[in-house]
Design a protein around this motif. Structure first.
Motif, PDB file in Angstrom:
ATOM      1  N   GLU A  51       1.068  -1.362  -0.030  1.00 49.08           N
ATOM      2  CA  GLU A  51      -0.056   0.100   0.388  1.00 49.08           C
ATOM      3  C   GLU A  51       1.303   0.963   0.405  1.00 49.08           C
ATOM      4  O   GLU A  51       1.707   1.063   0.596  1.00 49.08           O
ATOM      5  CB  GLU A  51      -0.949   0.256   0.971  1.00 49.08           C
ATOM      6  CG  GLU A  51      -1.867   0.899   0.689  1.00 49.08           C
ATOM      7  CD  GLU A  51      -2.753   0.886   2.363  1.00 49.08           C
ATOM      8  OE1 GLU A  51      -3.913   2.630   2.422  1.00 49.08           O
ATOM      9  OE2 GLU A  51      -2.683   0.641   2.944  1.00 49.08           O
ATOM     10  N   GLU A  73      -5.815   0.104 -11.064  1.00 50.37           N
ATOM     11  CA  GLU A  73      -5.636  -1.177 -12.146  1.00 50.37           C
ATOM     12  C   GLU A  73      -4.621  -1.329 -12.503  1.00 50.37           C
ATOM     13  O   GLU A  73      -3.405  -2.522 -12.845  1.00 50.37           O
ATOM     14  CB  GLU A  73      -6.710  -1.606 -12.267  1.00 50.37           C
ATOM     15  CG  GLU A  73      -7.935  -2.245 -11.904  1.00 50.37           C
ATOM     16  CD  GLU A  73      -8.252  -2.973 -10.761  1.00 50.37           C
ATOM     17  OE1 GLU A  73      -7.740  -4.299 -11.368  1.00 50.37           O
ATOM     18  OE2 GLU A  73      -8.026  -3.099  -9.474  1.00 50.37           O
ATOM     19  N   GLN A  76      -1.144  -1.471 -10.903  1.00 52.42           N
ATOM     20  CA  GLN A  76      -0.791  -2.809 -10.068  1.00 52.42           C
ATOM     21  C   GLN A  76      -0.374  -4.038 -10.783  1.00 52.42           C
ATOM     22  O   GLN A  76       0.130  -4.795 -10.958  1.00 52.42           O
ATOM     23  CB  GLN A  76      -2.742  -3.101  -9.145  1.00 52.42           C
ATOM     24  CG  GLN A  76      -2.346  -5.055  -8.532  1.00 52.42           C
ATOM     25  CD  GLN A  76      -3.838  -5.310  -8.431  1.00 52.42           C
ATOM     26  OE1 GLN A  76      -3.722  -4.901  -7.480  1.00 52.42           O
ATOM     27  NE2 GLN A  76      -4.447  -6.357  -9.477  1.00 52.42           N
ATOM     28  N   THR A  79       3.164  -2.550 -11.481  1.00 57.86           N
ATOM     29  CA  THR A  79       3.922  -3.275 -10.562  1.00 57.86           C
ATOM     30  C   THR A  79       4.873  -5.234 -10.140  1.00 57.86           C
ATOM     31  O   THR A  79       4.933  -5.372  -9.938  1.00 57.86           O
ATOM     32  CB  THR A  79       3.350  -3.416  -8.943  1.00 57.86           C
ATOM     33  OG1 THR A  79       3.221  -1.557  -9.445  1.00 57.86           O
ATOM     34  CG2 THR A  79       4.026  -3.572  -8.214  1.00 57.86           C
ATOM     35  N   ARG A  80       3.157  -5.675 -10.646  1.00 55.21           N
ATOM     36  CA  ARG A  80       3.860  -7.253 -10.466  1.00 55.21           C
ATOM     37  C   ARG A  80       4.419  -7.563 -12.369  1.00 55.21           C
ATOM     38  O   ARG A  80       4.691  -8.724 -11.854  1.00 55.21           O
ATOM     39  CB  ARG A  80       2.161  -8.167 -11.307  1.00 55.21           C
ATOM     40  CG  ARG A  80       1.309  -8.004 -10.000  1.00 55.21           C
ATOM     41  CD  ARG A  80      -0.577  -8.597 -10.153  1.00 55.21           C
ATOM     42  NE  ARG A  80      -1.435  -8.654  -9.728  1.00 55.21           N
ATOM     43  CZ  ARG A  80      -2.180  -8.859  -9.643  1.00 55.21           C
ATOM     44  NH1 ARG A  80      -3.248  -9.754 -10.845  1.00 55.21           N
ATOM     45  NH2 ARG A  80      -3.185  -9.551  -8.408  1.00 55.21           N
ATOM     46  N   MET A  94      -1.178  -7.445  -4.423  1.00 52.83           N
ATOM     47  CA  MET A  94      -2.533  -6.470  -4.893  1.00 52.83           C
ATOM     48  C   MET A  94      -1.343  -5.168  -3.495  1.00 52.83           C
ATOM     49  O   MET A  94      -1.245  -5.197  -2.662  1.00 52.83           O
ATOM     50  CB  MET A  94      -3.101  -7.010  -2.615  1.00 52.83           C
ATOM     51  CG  MET A  94      -4.146  -7.881  -3.885  1.00 52.83           C
ATOM     52  SD  MET A  94      -5.770  -8.024  -5.217  1.00 52.83           S
ATOM     53  CE  MET A  94      -6.375  -6.672  -4.434  1.00 52.83           C
ATOM     54  N   LEU A  95      -1.907  -4.207  -4.905  1.00 53.07           N
ATOM     55  CA  LEU A  95      -1.747  -3.011  -4.254  1.00 53.07           C
ATOM     56  C   LEU A  95      -3.071  -1.843  -4.077  1.00 53.07           C
ATOM     57  O   LEU A  95      -4.181  -2.174  -4.500  1.00 53.07           O
ATOM     58  CB  LEU A  95      -1.322  -2.094  -5.812  1.00 53.07           C
ATOM     59  CG  LEU A  95      -0.225  -1.369  -5.521  1.00 53.07           C
ATOM     60  CD1 LEU A  95       1.094  -0.937  -4.794  1.00 53.07           C
ATOM     61  CD2 LEU A  95      -0.412  -0.140  -6.963  1.00 53.07           C
ATOM     62  N   ASP A  96      -2.814  -1.159  -3.102  1.00 52.65           N
ATOM     63  CA  ASP A  96      -3.522  -0.013  -2.710  1.00 52.65           C
ATOM     64  C   ASP A  96      -3.254   1.105  -2.412  1.00 52.65           C
ATOM     65  O   ASP A  96      -1.584   1.439  -2.046  1.00 52.65           O
ATOM     66  CB  ASP A  96      -4.472  -0.840  -0.896  1.00 52.65           C
ATOM     67  CG  ASP A  96      -5.696   0.115  -0.900  1.00 52.65           C
ATOM     68  OD1 ASP A  96      -6.011   0.977  -1.654  1.00 52.65           O
ATOM     69  OD2 ASP A  96      -6.888  -0.404   0.016  1.00 52.65           O
ATOM     70  N   ARG A 101      -8.760   0.955  -1.863  1.00 57.18           N
ATOM     71  CA  ARG A 101      -8.902  -0.718  -1.854  1.00 57.18           C
ATOM     72  C   ARG A 101      -9.904  -0.852  -1.017  1.00 57.18           C
ATOM     73  O   ARG A 101     -11.335  -1.434  -0.837  1.00 57.18           O
ATOM     74  CB  ARG A 101      -8.769  -1.787  -2.610  1.00 57.18           C
ATOM     75  CG  ARG A 101      -8.101  -2.153  -3.904  1.00 57.18           C
ATOM     76  CD  ARG A 101      -6.821  -2.906  -4.345  1.00 57.18           C
ATOM     77  NE  ARG A 101      -6.248  -2.773  -5.121  1.00 57.18           N
ATOM     78  CZ  ARG A 101      -6.826  -3.124  -6.597  1.00 57.18           C
ATOM     79  NH1 ARG A 101      -8.020  -3.687  -6.581  1.00 57.18           N
ATOM     80  NH2 ARG A 101      -5.943  -2.593  -7.429  1.00 57.18           N
TER      81      ARG A 101
END
Length: 169
Positions: A51, A73, A76, A79-80, A94-96, A101
């Motif tokens: 986060e 989105e 994320q 980043t993945r 999971m990114l917030d 989120r």
């Protein structure tokens, strides 16, 4: 013949590595965008949870969320990809950003509960508004916990959840 003695990296160690790689990537992005934010790392639901937070001015991070979380989105996904490039393994992290989120999750749980109530009251299926994959997963989890059935229907960007009563056994 000797057995391979190199222990496989534990799940926790792998998720921690994913979080660290993601944090490095996101810190660089924040520098480039000239945004102030801190990175919090955790492991939740067998995923790395990252986060971006700002105690001083969380509203300044809103460009990283975008309209309806669209930028979040995309960020994320990027980043993945950065984690994949560094580790060679696909990530489900999971990114917030600024609690978007978590707030959206609470909101969606309420929407799902309302739909569950309607299905129970009249027995008819309920179709919800289009949602992204994260949002649909939240709804599916609530519906399953309530003992009803849900499916995703439609094609992006109009993919949505349909909730119905569980078939009688």
């Amino acid at each position: 013949m000797t057995a391979d003695t190199t222990p496989e990296k534990s799940t926790v160690a792998r998720l921690e590595e994913e979080g660290e790689v993601a944090a490095d990537y996101l810190e660089e992005l924040l520098d480039i965008a000239d945004l102030d934010g801190d990175i919090d790392l955790d492991i939740k639901h067998d995923r790395a949870a990252v986060e971006i937070v700002s105690e001083d001015a969380p509203e300044l991070l809103s460009p990283l969320v975008g309209r309806d979380g669209e930028v979040l989105e995309a960020l994320q996904d990027l980043t993945r990809l950065a984690v994949l490039a560094r580790t060679g393994e696909r990530s489900r992290l999971m990114l917030d950003v600024a609690g978007y989120r978590s707030g959206r999750r609470t909101e969606l749980e309420g929407v799902a509960q309302d739909a569950v109530t309607r299905v129970r009251e009249n027995g008819e299926s309920v179709s919800l508004a289009p949602m992204n994959a994260f949002e649909r997963k939240v709804v599916h989890d609530v519906v399953t916990a309530a003992g009803l059935v849900s499916d995703s229907a439609g094609v992006e960007p109009n993919r949505h959840v349909v909730i119905r009563a569980a078939p009688a056994h």
